[in-house]
Scaffold this motif. Structure first.
Motif, PDB file in Angstrom:
ATOM      1  N   THR A  61      -4.999 -32.819  49.054  1.00  0.00           N
ATOM      2  CA  THR A  61      -5.022 -31.381  49.305  1.00  0.00           C
ATOM      3  C   THR A  61      -5.978 -30.722  48.311  1.00  0.00           C
ATOM      4  O   THR A  61      -6.479 -31.380  47.400  1.00  0.00           O
ATOM      5  CB  THR A  61      -3.623 -30.786  49.065  1.00  0.00           C
ATOM      6  OG1 THR A  61      -3.312 -30.955  47.661  1.00  0.00           O
ATOM      7  CG2 THR A  61      -2.551 -31.470  49.902  1.00  0.00           C
ATOM      8  N   GLU A  63      -5.281 -28.791  45.932  1.00  0.00           N
ATOM      9  CA  GLU A  63      -4.759 -28.793  44.567  1.00  0.00           C
ATOM     10  C   GLU A  63      -4.963 -30.160  43.913  1.00  0.00           C
ATOM     11  O   GLU A  63      -5.389 -30.248  42.758  1.00  0.00           O
ATOM     12  CB  GLU A  63      -3.263 -28.434  44.565  1.00  0.00           C
ATOM     13  CG  GLU A  63      -2.962 -27.016  45.029  1.00  0.00           C
ATOM     14  CD  GLU A  63      -2.941 -26.855  46.557  1.00  0.00           C
ATOM     15  OE1 GLU A  63      -2.923 -27.884  47.271  1.00  0.00           O
ATOM     16  OE2 GLU A  63      -2.951 -25.704  47.035  1.00  0.00           O
ATOM     17  N   GLU A 158       4.831 -38.323  40.519  1.00  0.00           N
ATOM     18  CA  GLU A 158       4.869 -36.887  40.806  1.00  0.00           C
ATOM     19  C   GLU A 158       6.210 -36.384  41.338  1.00  0.00           C
ATOM     20  O   GLU A 158       6.593 -35.257  41.119  1.00  0.00           O
ATOM     21  CB  GLU A 158       3.753 -36.584  41.830  1.00  0.00           C
ATOM     22  CG  GLU A 158       3.755 -35.209  42.473  1.00  0.00           C
ATOM     23  CD  GLU A 158       3.238 -34.093  41.570  1.00  0.00           C
ATOM     24  OE1 GLU A 158       2.854 -34.400  40.427  1.00  0.00           O
ATOM     25  OE2 GLU A 158       3.218 -32.934  42.005  1.00  0.00           O
ATOM     26  N   THR A 159       6.931 -37.245  42.089  1.00  0.00           N
ATOM     27  CA  THR A 159       8.027 -36.657  42.871  1.00  0.00           C
ATOM     28  C   THR A 159       9.387 -37.307  42.635  1.00  0.00           C
ATOM     29  O   THR A 159       9.476 -38.443  42.152  1.00  0.00           O
ATOM     30  CB  THR A 159       7.648 -36.661  44.372  1.00  0.00           C
ATOM     31  OG1 THR A 159       8.416 -35.671  45.028  1.00  0.00           O
ATOM     32  CG2 THR A 159       7.902 -38.007  45.031  1.00  0.00           C
ATOM     33  N   LYS A 188       7.692 -28.756  36.150  1.00  0.00           N
ATOM     34  CA  LYS A 188       7.417 -29.290  37.491  1.00  0.00           C
ATOM     35  C   LYS A 188       8.582 -28.950  38.418  1.00  0.00           C
ATOM     36  O   LYS A 188       8.470 -28.092  39.286  1.00  0.00           O
ATOM     37  CB  LYS A 188       7.153 -30.800  37.424  1.00  0.00           C
ATOM     38  CG  LYS A 188       6.424 -31.366  38.644  1.00  0.00           C
ATOM     39  CD  LYS A 188       7.321 -31.563  39.824  1.00  0.00           C
ATOM     40  CE  LYS A 188       6.615 -32.147  41.015  1.00  0.00           C
ATOM     41  NZ  LYS A 188       7.541 -32.323  42.135  1.00  0.00           N
ATOM     42  N   ASP A 192       7.714 -26.154  41.184  1.00  0.00           N
ATOM     43  CA  ASP A 192       7.106 -26.778  42.366  1.00  0.00           C
ATOM     44  C   ASP A 192       8.182 -27.054  43.417  1.00  0.00           C
ATOM     45  O   ASP A 192       8.066 -26.659  44.589  1.00  0.00           O
ATOM     46  CB  ASP A 192       6.418 -28.068  41.882  1.00  0.00           C
ATOM     47  CG  ASP A 192       5.620 -28.802  42.936  1.00  0.00           C
ATOM     48  OD1 ASP A 192       5.764 -28.499  44.130  1.00  0.00           O
ATOM     49  OD2 ASP A 192       4.856 -29.708  42.560  1.00  0.00           O
ATOM     50  N   HIS A 303      11.702 -36.296  50.865  1.00  0.00           N
ATOM     51  CA  HIS A 303      11.599 -37.751  50.956  1.00  0.00           C
ATOM     52  C   HIS A 303      10.701 -38.185  52.108  1.00  0.00           C
ATOM     53  O   HIS A 303       9.735 -37.528  52.459  1.00  0.00           O
ATOM     54  CB  HIS A 303      13.017 -38.300  51.102  1.00  0.00           C
ATOM     55  CG  HIS A 303      13.126 -39.764  50.810  1.00  0.00           C
ATOM     56  ND1 HIS A 303      12.353 -40.403  49.889  1.00  0.00           N
ATOM     57  CD2 HIS A 303      13.940 -40.714  51.337  1.00  0.00           C
ATOM     58  CE1 HIS A 303      12.697 -41.688  49.845  1.00  0.00           C
ATOM     59  NE2 HIS A 303      13.655 -41.897  50.721  1.00  0.00           N
ATOM     60  N   SER A 355       2.970 -27.084  48.549  1.00  0.00           N
ATOM     61  CA  SER A 355       3.175 -26.087  47.501  1.00  0.00           C
ATOM     62  C   SER A 355       1.877 -25.356  47.214  1.00  0.00           C
ATOM     63  O   SER A 355       0.819 -25.985  47.141  1.00  0.00           O
ATOM     64  CB  SER A 355       3.640 -26.767  46.213  1.00  0.00           C
ATOM     65  OG  SER A 355       4.917 -27.292  46.372  1.00  0.00           O
TER      66      SER A 355
END
Ligand code: SAH
Length: 426
Positions: A61, A63, A158-159, A188, A192, A303, A355
């Protein structure tokens, strides 16, 4: 898949003609990423990443592009692939290759085979450090590309989902290098996950269905940070919001915030819209579909694409594809129609842009600083999952506050002394 030619890096993208448009949008996102911009300016001077090879598997993306540009400014050699087949923005992929000279492997809508080919192509850079979103790249490294493991010093995740998978790998003794849980920083997940996913999931529902939310029964499955964000936004738009949960504390929190709480089997009967945000699987399945109202809208914002049992719908309902942007209709045997947005893949990135840049500013500032920290201190870390140092997290919050024009107090000497003592009672 192309090998490096002339001035172009290795890549596999859909349409190079989109590069100029992609560049414009990357620059637009950059305007809302002042903290990452400050870090980029410093890295550009200090060049800490010279001689370091990074492989990144993230949503392609505008970002993420700014994160890649930042790492490159710090001297890194880079390869990027997509962390989800639907979230790729083809214009961004084109711009990364043709405008910024960054090796990129990403095509929107790619099949599973192509998705893993891209991960392998990014890994061909022989990374010293990795960036992952969901743990697919780290998983591939540990299963089919083990010959590369010896060169990998560490990486960043990241997640939420990726962190959970990494913790399981560490528990089983399978993880072979240190990974930093970027998701777990306050700057984060508190922003986010809540404000980013909250807003972009609604944005996706609007773009896909153009439904009026006011007056609707809006069911949110899961009341973690992402679920809270979605629920708060839906309430703000005038929906009657229902939460489903398995965790009693989270359910209690939802109830005391004024949301209705009930099992999915009850919610299924009354919901107009459903969003799953659990990080688990098979949250909405056969027994729920059959209870739903005609025209119910289903989407997933968490997920992988297993929270809604799409496989069952594919086998047991009559499908009309693409009746709206990113929306398919399934007619059940009972005659009712269910609408599925973004194939049940994470809706905020599949039907909107994920986001917004202003929150990813902090997520990706964490990524860039964590990569630098790993480079400095990673050699002392055993394989395992690590938190970002607290001071880094606070520094990012301070910079973000400053960029938003807000000032705060500092502790006075008296206050600091009080906090560090125990003598003073009632
Ligand atoms: N990788 C899994 C789930 C993670 S998606 C999957 O693809 O199904 C959620 C993550 O995407 C969040 O942690 C968030 O930081 C990231 N994300 C959200 N919007 C983004 C954007 N516009 N660009 C890049 N990453 C984004």
């Amino acid at each position: 898949m192309s090998t490096a030619t002339g001035t172009l890096p290795r890549h596999d993208i859909t349409n190079p003609a989109l590069a100029a448009e992609g560049k414009k949008r990357i620059e637009w996102a950059d305007r809302n990423m002042p903290v990452l911009g400050l870090i980029r300016a410093r890295l550009e001077k200090e060049k800490p990443f010279v001689g370091i090879r990074f492989a990144a598997c993230m949503h392609v993306t505008t970002e993420t592009a700014n994160l890649m540009i930042t790492l490159k400014a710090g001297g890194a050699e880079l390869a990027l692939c997509a962390s989800n087949p639907l979230s790729t923005q083809d214009d961004v992929a084109a711009a990364l290759v043709h405008e910024y000279g960054i090796s990129t492997f990403a095509r929107k809508g790619i099949d599973r085979d192509g998705y893993y080919k891209h991960i392998n192509a990014a890994l061909d850079i022989k990374p010293n450090q990795v960036f992952d979103d969901g743990c697919d790249l780290v998983n591939t490294l540990h299963t089919t590309r083990t010959e590369l493991l010896s060169e990998v010093a560490g990486g960043c995740e990241e997640t939420t989902t990726g962190v959970i998978r990494l913790q399981q790998m560490a528990k089983d003794g399978a993880l072979k290098f240190p990974m930093v849980a970027v998701n777990d920083t306050d700057t984060k997940h508190m922003f986010d996950n809540r404000y980013g996913t909250g807003q972009s999931a609604m944005d996706a529902i609007f773009r896909a269905t153009n439904q009026l939310i006011a007056g609707k029964v809006f069911v949110v499955a899961g009341f973690g940070f992402c679920g809270k964000g979605v629920a708060e936004r839906a309430r703000g738009l005038g929906a009657s919001v229902v939460i489903t949960e398995v965790d009693p504390t989270k359910a209690l929190d939802a109830l005391m915030q004024g949301f209705r709480v009930m099992p999915m089997a009850e919610a299924a009967k009354i919901g107009d819209l459903f969003i799953t945000v659990t990080g688990n699987r098979t949250i909405i399945s056969k027994e729920h579909f059959e209870l739903m109202k005609d025209g119910a809208i289903l989407a997933n914002a968490g997920h992988f694409n297993i929270e809604i049992d799409v496989e069952w719908l594919e086998k047991n309902a009559e499908k009309s594809s693409g009746i709206r942007h990113a929306t398919d209709e399934y007619r059940l045997k009972n005659g009712r129609r269910l609408l599925l947005v973004a194939e049940g893949r994470l809706v905020n990135l599949g039907a909107a842009e994920g986001s917004p840049a202003a929150v990813l500013d902090m997520s990706f500032a964490n990524q860039a600083l964590a990569a630098e920290w790993l480079l400095k201190d990673g050699a002392n870390l055993k394989p395992g999952v690590y938190n970002v140092p607290k001071e880094m997290d606070k520094e990012i919050a301070s910079l973000k506050l400053k960029s938003m024009g807000a000032e705060i107090d500092s502790l006075t000497t008296v206050q600091e002394k009080y906090l560090n003592s125990w003598e003073h009672g009632s």
